[in-house]
Write a protein that holds these residues in place. Sequence first.
Motif, PDB file in Angstrom:
ATOM      1  N   HIS A 110      17.823  13.000  44.327  1.00  0.00           N
ATOM      2  CA  HIS A 110      19.132  12.357  44.277  1.00  0.00           C
ATOM      3  C   HIS A 110      19.677  12.261  45.699  1.00  0.00           C
ATOM      4  CE1 HIS A 110      19.933  13.326  39.852  1.00  0.00           C
ATOM      5  NE2 HIS A 110      18.984  14.211  40.120  1.00  0.00           N
ATOM      6  N   HIS A 127      25.042   7.142  44.681  1.00  0.00           N
ATOM      7  CA  HIS A 127      24.140   8.017  43.925  1.00  0.00           C
ATOM      8  C   HIS A 127      22.873   7.212  43.627  1.00  0.00           C
ATOM      9  CE1 HIS A 127      23.607  11.159  40.460  1.00  0.00           C
ATOM     10  NE2 HIS A 127      22.510  11.015  41.199  1.00  0.00           N
ATOM     11  N   ASP A 183      21.373   5.475  40.342  1.00  0.00           N
ATOM     12  CA  ASP A 183      21.484   6.305  39.144  1.00  0.00           C
ATOM     13  C   ASP A 183      22.376   5.584  38.128  1.00  0.00           C
ATOM     14  OD1 ASP A 183      21.071   9.643  38.606  1.00  0.00           O
ATOM     15  OD2 ASP A 183      22.473   8.554  37.310  1.00  0.00           O
ATOM     16  N   LEU A 184      21.962   5.625  36.870  1.00  0.00           N
ATOM     17  CA  LEU A 184      22.698   4.928  35.803  1.00  0.00           C
ATOM     18  C   LEU A 184      24.066   5.556  35.558  1.00  0.00           C
ATOM     19  CD1 LEU A 184      21.871   2.525  34.062  1.00  0.00           C
ATOM     20  CD2 LEU A 184      20.906   4.136  32.396  1.00  0.00           C
ATOM     21  N   TYR A 185      24.209   6.836  35.837  1.00  0.00           N
ATOM     22  CA  TYR A 185      25.484   7.552  35.604  1.00  0.00           C
ATOM     23  C   TYR A 185      25.892   8.235  36.908  1.00  0.00           C
ATOM     24  CZ  TYR A 185      23.806   6.795  30.876  1.00  0.00           C
ATOM     25  OH  TYR A 185      23.315   6.219  29.723  1.00  0.00           O
ATOM     26  N   LYS A 203      27.343  10.153  40.012  1.00  0.00           N
ATOM     27  CA  LYS A 203      28.236  11.310  40.146  1.00  0.00           C
ATOM     28  C   LYS A 203      29.024  11.267  41.450  1.00  0.00           C
ATOM     29  CE  LYS A 203      26.403  13.344  36.441  1.00  0.00           C
ATOM     30  NZ  LYS A 203      25.353  12.364  36.127  1.00  0.00           N
ATOM     31  N   ILE A 221      11.562  -1.105  32.225  1.00  0.00           N
ATOM     32  CA  ILE A 221      12.971  -0.755  32.039  1.00  0.00           C
ATOM     33  C   ILE A 221      13.683  -1.236  33.301  1.00  0.00           C
ATOM     34  CG2 ILE A 221      14.604   1.192  32.000  1.00  0.00           C
ATOM     35  CD1 ILE A 221      12.716   2.705  30.260  1.00  0.00           C
ATOM     36  N   ILE A 245      10.166   7.726  31.494  1.00  0.00           N
ATOM     37  CA  ILE A 245      11.155   6.662  31.714  1.00  0.00           C
ATOM     38  C   ILE A 245      11.095   6.127  33.154  1.00  0.00           C
ATOM     39  CG2 ILE A 245      13.024   8.284  32.265  1.00  0.00           C
ATOM     40  CD1 ILE A 245      14.908   6.488  30.727  1.00  0.00           C
ATOM     41  N   ASN A 256      16.296  18.549  41.476  1.00  0.00           N
ATOM     42  CA  ASN A 256      16.325  19.547  40.414  1.00  0.00           C
ATOM     43  C   ASN A 256      14.895  19.806  39.934  1.00  0.00           C
ATOM     44  OD1 ASN A 256      19.157  19.910  40.318  1.00  0.00           O
ATOM     45  ND2 ASN A 256      19.374  17.975  39.212  1.00  0.00           N
ATOM     46  N   GLY A 265      18.569  22.322  35.512  1.00  0.00           N
ATOM     47  CA  GLY A 265      19.089  21.266  34.648  1.00  0.00           C
ATOM     48  C   GLY A 265      18.300  19.969  34.751  1.00  0.00           C
ATOM     49  N   GLN A 266      17.076  20.042  35.268  1.00  0.00           N
ATOM     50  CA  GLN A 266      16.255  18.824  35.365  1.00  0.00           C
ATOM     51  C   GLN A 266      16.088  18.190  33.988  1.00  0.00           C
ATOM     52  OE1 GLN A 266      12.265  19.458  36.905  1.00  0.00           O
ATOM     53  NE2 GLN A 266      11.824  17.257  36.996  1.00  0.00           N
ATOM     54  N   ASP A 267      16.406  16.885  33.913  1.00  0.00           N
ATOM     55  CA  ASP A 267      16.333  16.157  32.638  1.00  0.00           C
ATOM     56  C   ASP A 267      15.129  15.226  32.568  1.00  0.00           C
ATOM     57  OD1 ASP A 267      18.559  17.029  31.212  1.00  0.00           O
ATOM     58  OD2 ASP A 267      19.902  15.729  32.348  1.00  0.00           O
ATOM     59  N   ILE A 298      10.317   2.401  34.731  1.00  0.00           N
ATOM     60  CA  ILE A 298      11.111   1.702  35.746  1.00  0.00           C
ATOM     61  C   ILE A 298      10.194   1.177  36.849  1.00  0.00           C
ATOM     62  CG2 ILE A 298      12.755   2.124  37.639  1.00  0.00           C
ATOM     63  CD1 ILE A 298      14.451   3.705  35.626  1.00  0.00           C
ATOM     64  N   PHE A 347      16.370   3.586  43.423  1.00  0.00           N
ATOM     65  CA  PHE A 347      17.213   2.770  42.538  1.00  0.00           C
ATOM     66  C   PHE A 347      18.478   3.549  42.208  1.00  0.00           C
ATOM     67  CE2 PHE A 347      15.980   5.235  38.768  1.00  0.00           C
ATOM     68  CZ  PHE A 347      14.728   5.723  39.142  1.00  0.00           C
TER      69      PHE A 347
HETATM   70  P1  AMP Z   1      17.972  15.263  36.666  1.00  0.00           P
HETATM   71  O1  AMP Z   1      19.007  15.936  35.812  1.00  0.00           O
HETATM   72  O2  AMP Z   1      17.895  15.810  38.046  1.00  0.00           O
HETATM   73  O3  AMP Z   1      16.622  15.206  35.968  1.00  0.00           O
HETATM   74  O4  AMP Z   1      18.484  13.767  36.848  1.00  0.00           O
HETATM   75  C1  AMP Z   1      18.117  12.694  36.051  1.00  0.00           C
HETATM   76  C2  AMP Z   1      18.990  11.535  36.468  1.00  0.00           C
HETATM   77  O5  AMP Z   1      18.431  10.341  35.977  1.00  0.00           O
HETATM   78  C3  AMP Z   1      20.417  11.613  35.943  1.00  0.00           C
HETATM   79  O6  AMP Z   1      21.332  11.612  37.043  1.00  0.00           O
HETATM   80  C4  AMP Z   1      20.552  10.346  35.094  1.00  0.00           C
HETATM   81  O7  AMP Z   1      21.829   9.765  35.193  1.00  0.00           O
HETATM   82  C5  AMP Z   1      19.482   9.466  35.680  1.00  0.00           C
HETATM   83  N1  AMP Z   1      18.925   8.454  34.789  1.00  0.00           N
HETATM   84  C6  AMP Z   1      18.449   8.630  33.542  1.00  0.00           C
HETATM   85  N2  AMP Z   1      17.971   7.476  33.048  1.00  0.00           N
HETATM   86  C7  AMP Z   1      18.138   6.544  34.034  1.00  0.00           C
HETATM   87  C8  AMP Z   1      17.835   5.153  34.148  1.00  0.00           C
HETATM   88  N3  AMP Z   1      17.257   4.465  33.157  1.00  0.00           N
HETATM   89  N4  AMP Z   1      18.144   4.520  35.304  1.00  0.00           N
HETATM   90  C9  AMP Z   1      18.740   5.201  36.317  1.00  0.00           C
HETATM   91  N5  AMP Z   1      19.047   6.516  36.269  1.00  0.00           N
HETATM   92  C10 AMP Z   1      18.746   7.165  35.147  1.00  0.00           C
END
Ligand code: AMP
Length: 117
Positions: free
Chosen positions: A104, A40, A32-34, A36, A16, A7, A89, A95-97, A11, A30
């Motif tokens: 961050h 952020h 963060d979409l959500y 914290k 995206i 993803i 992370n 918790g890396q997603d 970007i 850029f």
């Molecule tokens: P992490 O948990 O450290 O891997 O953080 C992944 C971060 O990516 C999270 O804070 C999400 O809110 C952020 N995120 C996911 N998709 C997007 C996106 N399309 N644009 C901006 N931030 C994103």
Amino acid sequence: MTDTDCIFCKIVAGDIPSTKVLETERVLAFRDLYPKAPTHVLVIPKDHYANAAEVAKADPALTGEVVAAAAEVAAAEGIDGTGWRLIANTGPHSGQDVFHVHFHVVGGKPLGPMVSA
Ligand code: AMP
């Protein structure tokens, strides 16, 4: 280096949308979409590395550029005086997603303990 399923690579490619706050030849920041925190921002190398350990091993200079960009972002956001946190992370316990290394930059309010108990 690009991962077609990533993803953050999308970007970087502009496939995206994102709200960019800083861009250099090799680094992108850029929002963060959500978020914290009031500020952020995510700071990434444009090339794909899975995590901080991988980019540090493969390209220490690029890792430095990303951290320097994070400091520039903090200054541009006006949080260099009040302080900010840089979080990368890395791996399951963190918790890396998203598996494209990202730092961050969070701040704009007191952030509390570094790690919850
Ligand atoms: P992490 O948990 O450290 O891997 O953080 C992944 C971060 O990516 C999270 O804070 C999400 O809110 C952020 N995120 C996911 N998709 C997007 C996106 N399309 N644009 C901006 N931030 C994103």
